[in-house]
Design a protein around this motif. Structure first.
Motif, short mmCIF file in Angstrom:
data_model
loop_
_atom_site.label_atom_id
_atom_site.label_comp_id
_atom_site.label_asym_id
_atom_site.label_seq_id
_atom_site.Cartn_x
_atom_site.Cartn_y
_atom_site.Cartn_z
N ARG A 517 9.72 -3.22 3.38
CA ARG A 517 8.96 -2.03 2.95
C ARG A 517 9.15 -1.84 1.45
NH1 ARG A 517 8.91 3.18 6.71
NH2 ARG A 517 7.20 3.51 5.23
N LYS A 519 8.46 0.36 -1.95
CA LYS A 519 8.11 1.64 -2.54
C LYS A 519 7.55 1.37 -3.92
CE LYS A 519 10.06 6.06 -4.13
NZ LYS A 519 8.88 6.83 -3.70
N ARG A 548 1.35 1.44 -5.06
CA ARG A 548 1.24 2.11 -3.77
C ARG A 548 2.30 1.50 -2.85
NH1 ARG A 548 -4.33 3.15 -0.49
NH2 ARG A 548 -4.76 4.18 -2.46
N ASP A 549 2.83 2.28 -1.95
CA ASP A 549 3.78 1.74 -0.98
C ASP A 549 3.10 0.65 -0.15
OD1 ASP A 549 5.48 3.62 -1.99
OD2 ASP A 549 5.48 4.91 -0.21
N THR A 551 3.86 -2.71 2.97
CA THR A 551 4.72 -3.32 3.98
C THR A 551 4.38 -4.79 4.14
OG1 THR A 551 4.89 -1.23 5.21
CG2 THR A 551 5.48 -3.25 6.37
N THR A 583 0.23 -5.05 4.06
CA THR A 583 -0.71 -3.93 4.03
C THR A 583 -0.20 -2.83 3.10
OG1 THR A 583 0.38 -3.00 6.00
CG2 THR A 583 -1.60 -4.34 6.35
N ALA A 585 0.05 1.25 2.11
CA ALA A 585 0.23 2.50 2.85
C ALA A 585 -0.95 3.45 2.64
CB ALA A 585 1.54 3.17 2.42
N ASP A 586 -0.99 4.47 3.48
CA ASP A 586 -1.97 5.55 3.35
C ASP A 586 -3.40 5.04 3.36
OD1 ASP A 586 0.20 7.33 3.05
OD2 ASP A 586 0.28 6.93 0.90
#
Length: 693
Positions: A517, A519, A548-549, A551, A583, A585-586
């Motif tokens: 993950r 950040k 952007r965060d 994964t 991918t 996040a958000d």
């Protein structure tokens, strides 16, 4: 441009070396019967692969990984590590580093034509993957743009080490995705076996590729000093694809070095001087030779000076002190036709100090200090990044202890931490300071004589690179207008990984699964807007460095099945595969330009100096793409290798032939900015001779 050597002269240089040496060994030449190991050429690794020594003699887990400060073997490391050496390295050597190591699970290559291929580790590339030359940064500008080649030569490597996953503890913020270390032996660290050794190779290409690569290396000395010299010359014309000629895909490379060391029971100290010259075309801007318009091509030059030393047992048995220092002067010019366009320069210094210890309570460890100071500039039409000076200083420590348990079980604990201070000072803009902190905990569980389980927990941080912070202008190599973000924060990754290894008389296997993950993941996003490039009267897409965060999760593995070992030879079947999913996040969708999943297999046979293999790798369709990114069709590449090795005492010969893309598949590399206009070579063959002495 320097004028290339004529083909007969160029191809004769390597063979001439062998001709000079042959009279000295005339009494020994040539016998197909194996020589006794004591008289074998020290540079010939094949003599160590005697079947009587066991089925796993070719298992590279026993090779020392020099990128580890504790000088571990791959089998001792809890971190996912692969080493490419010996026959497998010879069969995979290519013009680019990325292509050379792409048979390793989790490793693929960027592609900007055959002259450029930077390693991609588990979907991560660019400034997240540190490329090293014998433990020190190559200090080129290959992270700035995908059309920039790393200044390193895989044909000179003794071995190539790949440390996958966060390696920031040992090599700083540029290793958040992993490390690729090319070990070339330019500074000898031990006496030369037999007082004199070397190897040479002449390789010729045919089919849809043409040209040649010639290499020679010599090492000599005694127990007090050692000297080294090497040279490579590569010349390749534009290659063909199943759809026709790939214009402006030529390569012309010349590199060489001299080095030497003082040696003793106390340790060693030595230095080397090297020169790297690389001229290659950009097939994305091929021009039109029929109309008298030459395409864009690059002329790369680097001078490198290295100093390295080590003390053996300075404060007790099992301790060591090592230091390294390098200075590089790098420049490359991007020519537009015959006119120089943009000149990229980088002057850099790097130093590293490591102290290792072995305590009486069973703990082993190392502490170290690493610093660098480099200035990058780009002058000309494509100066989309301002002149920037970057300084970094980091301190790190690693420690390990093993505990024996009941029934042959063993537990190994690895701990590590690192803190860096990174300062970027661009001309005309505000400077940025970052303090990345990285931590690691790893455990290795030897469950019995066959099974070993590893678990890794990593927190790694990375400072943004110059182009990510300060870019603002047309980047013609990728046919885009790039905009940086000077307000970017440092990038952080939190990863957990499980690994499982199994060894028996029948099979060697290992698998890994990881979840990472990020950040504030830094990536280049296509905004959907365009910028008018007046000189060429065309519109370029505008791409913005953003955060952007994200994964990343993936799975990789390989297994070698030892099918037979009898009078008909040894038969092995190697299978491997890898996949990564990334991918944002958000609801941000997919991370762009992620390598597709693969499956591969290779059948190998060896007997009485002969060896042969046939393999195939399936690259699956990549349709999990980012906004404004197009999918890429899958393809299957079939390859084959054959060689005959014969020797007599101190001189050994190997005749070989290799085939690639034997089914003539049309293949486009998804990770490349040029994937829609550049294809891989079609059906090709190469062959030649290797000499060991």
């Amino acid at each position: 441009m320097s004028r290339p050597l004529s083909s007969p002269l160029r191809n004769g240089l390597t063979l001439a070396l062998a001709a000079i040496l042959t009279p000295a060994y005339a009494a020994d030449l040539p016998s197909t019967a194996p020589a006794d190991e004591g008289a074998s050429p020290p540079s010939d690794t094949r003599h160590a692969q005697d079947a009587a020594k066991g089925r796993h003699v070719k298992d590279l887990d026993s090779v020392i990984v020099t990128a580890s400060p504790l000088r571990d073997t791959a089998a001792q490391l809890s971190k996912p590590t692969d080493v490419l050496a010996g026959e497998r390295l010879d069969e995979n050597r290519a013009a680019s580093l990325g292509e050379t190591i792409s048979s390793i699970p989790g490793v693929q290559s960027s592609n900007f034509g055959p002259g450029v291929g930077r390693p991609i580790l588990r979907g991560l590339d660019g400034p997240r993957v540190e490329v090293l030359s014998s433990g020190m940064s190559t200090e080129d500008v290959s992270t700035v743009s995908q059309d920039h080649s790393p200044a390193v030569e895989s044909f000179l490597a003794d071995q190539i080490e790949v440390l996958k996953g966060p390696s920031t503890l040992l090599y700083g913020t540029g290793a958040i995705g992993g490390v690729v270390n090319v070990v070339d032996g330019r500074i000898p660290e031990a006496p030369i076996e037999g007082g004199f050794s070397g190897r040479a190779e002449a390789r010729f290409y045919g089919g849809d590729q043409s040209g040649s690569t010639d290499m020679a290396r010599i090492d000599g000395g005694n127990d007090r000093f050692a000297l080294h010299a090497d040279a490579v010359y590569r010349n390749a014309k534009d290659y063909d694809t199943p759809d026709g000629k790939q214009p402006n895909s030529f390569i012309d490379t010349k590199t060489g070095s001299v080095g030497g060391s003082l040696l003793g029971d106390w340790g060693f100290v030595g230095m080397s001087v090297s020169r790297f010259e690389d001229d290659y075309g950009n097939p994305g801007e091929a021009g039109d030779l029929a109309a008298g318009e030459r395409g864009v091509h690059l002329q790369l030059r680097q001078n490198r000076y290295d100093l390295k030393g080590g003390l053996t047992d300075p404060w007790g048995e099992g301790s060591g002190l090592r230091f390294s220092f390098s200075h590089t002067d790098y420049k490359h010019i991007e020519f537009e036709g015959d006119e120089p366009g943009t000149t990229f320069k980088k002057d850099a210094n790097e130093g590293r100090l490591e102290a290792s210890y072995s305590a009486s309570n069973g703990w082993k460890g190392a502490v170290g200090l690493q610093g660098s100071d480099g200035t990058f500039s780009a002058v000309g039409e494509e100066s989309f990044v301002p002149r920037t000076t970057t300084r970094a200083l980091g301190v790190f420590g690693v420690a390990r202890k093993s505990w024996d348990m009941d029934s042959g079980k063993e537990f190994q604990l690895d701990l590590g931490a690192r803190v860096d201070k990174v300062k970027a000072e661009p001309d005309g803009l505000d400077k940025r300071d970052f303090t990345p902190v990285s931590l690691s905990v790893a455990g290795g569980f030897k469950l019995d004589e066959n099974w070993r389980l590893t678990v890794n927990l990593d927190h790694a941080e990375r400072a943004p690179a110059e182009e990510e912070l300060f870019a603002d202008g047309p980047h013609l190599a990728t046919l885009a207008y790039e905009i940086g973000n000077p307000d970017l924060d440092k990038e952080a990754a939190n990863q957990i990984e499980f690994g499982l290894q199994y060894k028996s008389d029948f099979v060697d296997a290992k698998v890994s699964a990881y979840y990472n993950r990020f950040k504030d993941f830094i990536y280049l996003v296509d905004t959907g807007e365009q910028w008018h490039f007046e000189e060429e009267d065309e519109f370029l897409p505008i791409r913005q460095w953003s955060q952007r965060d994200a994964t990343f999760r993936g799975f990789e593995g390989e297994a070698t099945f030892h099918l037979a070992d009898n009078d008909n030879g040894r038969w092995d079947l190697r299978t491997f595969g890898d996949t990564v999913r990334a991918t944002l996040a958000d609801g941000g969708g997919n991370v762009p330009r992620i390598a597709p999943s693969r499956l591969g297999a290779q059948l190998r046979w060896e007997n009485n100096g002969w060896r042969a293999s046939l393999g195939a790798t399936r690259y699956n369709k990549q349709d999990k793409v980012a906004a404004n990114e197009t999918p890429t069709d899958g393809y299957t590449l079939v390859d084959a290798h054959a060689a005959y090795h014969f020797d007599g005492g101190r001189l050994a010969w190997e005749l070989f032939v290799d085939g690639s893309n034997l089914t003539n598949q049309e293949a486009h590399v998804h990770t490349s900015f040029l994937k829609d206009v550049v294809a891989l070579p079609g059906r090709s063959v190469s062959g030649g001779v290797r000499i060991f002495f």
